[in-house]
Design a protein around this motif. Sequence first.
Motif: not given
Length: 297
Positions: A211-217, A256-263, A267-274, A295-296
Motif C-alpha cells: 500500500a501507498e498509505k496506512l491510515i489509522l483512525l 504507533v508500533r503498527c505504523a512503524l512496522d508498516a513503514v 508502506v510509504k507512509s502511515a497516518h494516525i488521524i483524528d 510517520i515515515r
Amino acid sequence: MSINPQSASERARFLIQALPYIQRFRGKTVVIKYGGNAMVDEALKQSFARDVVLMKLVGMNPVVVHGGGPQIGKLLEKIGKKSEFVQGMRVTDRETMDVVEMVLGGLVNKEIVSLINRHGGKAIGLTGKDGGLIRARKMVMKQTKAAGMPDEIIDIGHVGEVEAIDPEVVALLDSQDFIPVIAPVGVGKDGEAYNINADVVAGKLAITLKAEKLILLTNTTGVLDKEGKLLTGLSSREVGSLIEDGTIAGGMLPKVRCALDAVASGVKSAHIIDGRVEHAVLLEVFTDEGVGTLIRA
C-alpha cells in the motif's frame, strides 16, 4: 442560487490543492483502519463513507479494515456474559468467539458495506475466513512472574496473530472497482476462527498489498508531545526516541508500533488521524495540512 465569492474561492482552492494528490495516488492502494467515534457518530459515519467513495471514484484503491470492540461488549452484556481482558486483549472462549463473528462479520461489517453503497460505492464485506484471506495462529500471551521465575503462559482463547495474508481476493475486488470491507477474523490451520486486533490486521494488510498509505483512525488528534501539542510529521527514528522517553505510551503505543512496522516493511507512509473530525480521511489524503500525525521510515 448565487454563491458567495469568498466561499467560492475557498472551494476552488481546496479542489486545486487536491489535484496533485489525486494525480500522485491514482491507482495506489490505501488501507484504512476504521473505528472509534467515526463508527458510532451518525455524521462521522456518513462523512467516512463519502470519503471512501470519492477516493475510489478518483482512481485510488481504498481497503477498509474495521473494529467493533464496543459493539461486541454490548452484545455480550445482553446475553449476560461478562467481558474479560488480559493485557488489553479480550479473553475469547468459544461462546465469545461466536459473538465476535456475529458482530464483526455480520452486524458491523454489513452496516459499513450498506453505508458505502448508499453513497454510490460498490463495497463487498469479507472476514479473513473468506477465500483464506487471513491465516492466523493462536496468540501466546506471557506474563512475567517474580525475578528468576519462568514466564507464565496465559490462555486467552480464540485470540490470534496474523500468520499470512493472501492478497488475491483483495486484488480481484480492486480490479472490478469494488471496495473491500474486512472484519479482523482469521482462520487457523485447524479451521478455527480467531479474533485479531484490527490495527494489526490493517498494518499487515498494508504491507502485503504494498500500500501507498496506512491510515489509522483514532479518538485523539494524533501523536502528542509532552506538552500535549500535535506532532504532525515524524521519522521512525524520532518515534523510537519518543517511545524510549515515555512520550508515546498507553493506548497510543500499539497503534504507533503498527505504523512503524508498516513503514519499515515498505508502506510509504502511515497516518494516525483524528476520526472525530468530519471527512478526516479526505483531509488527510487530499490536503497539505492533514488532521493527524504522519510517520515515515
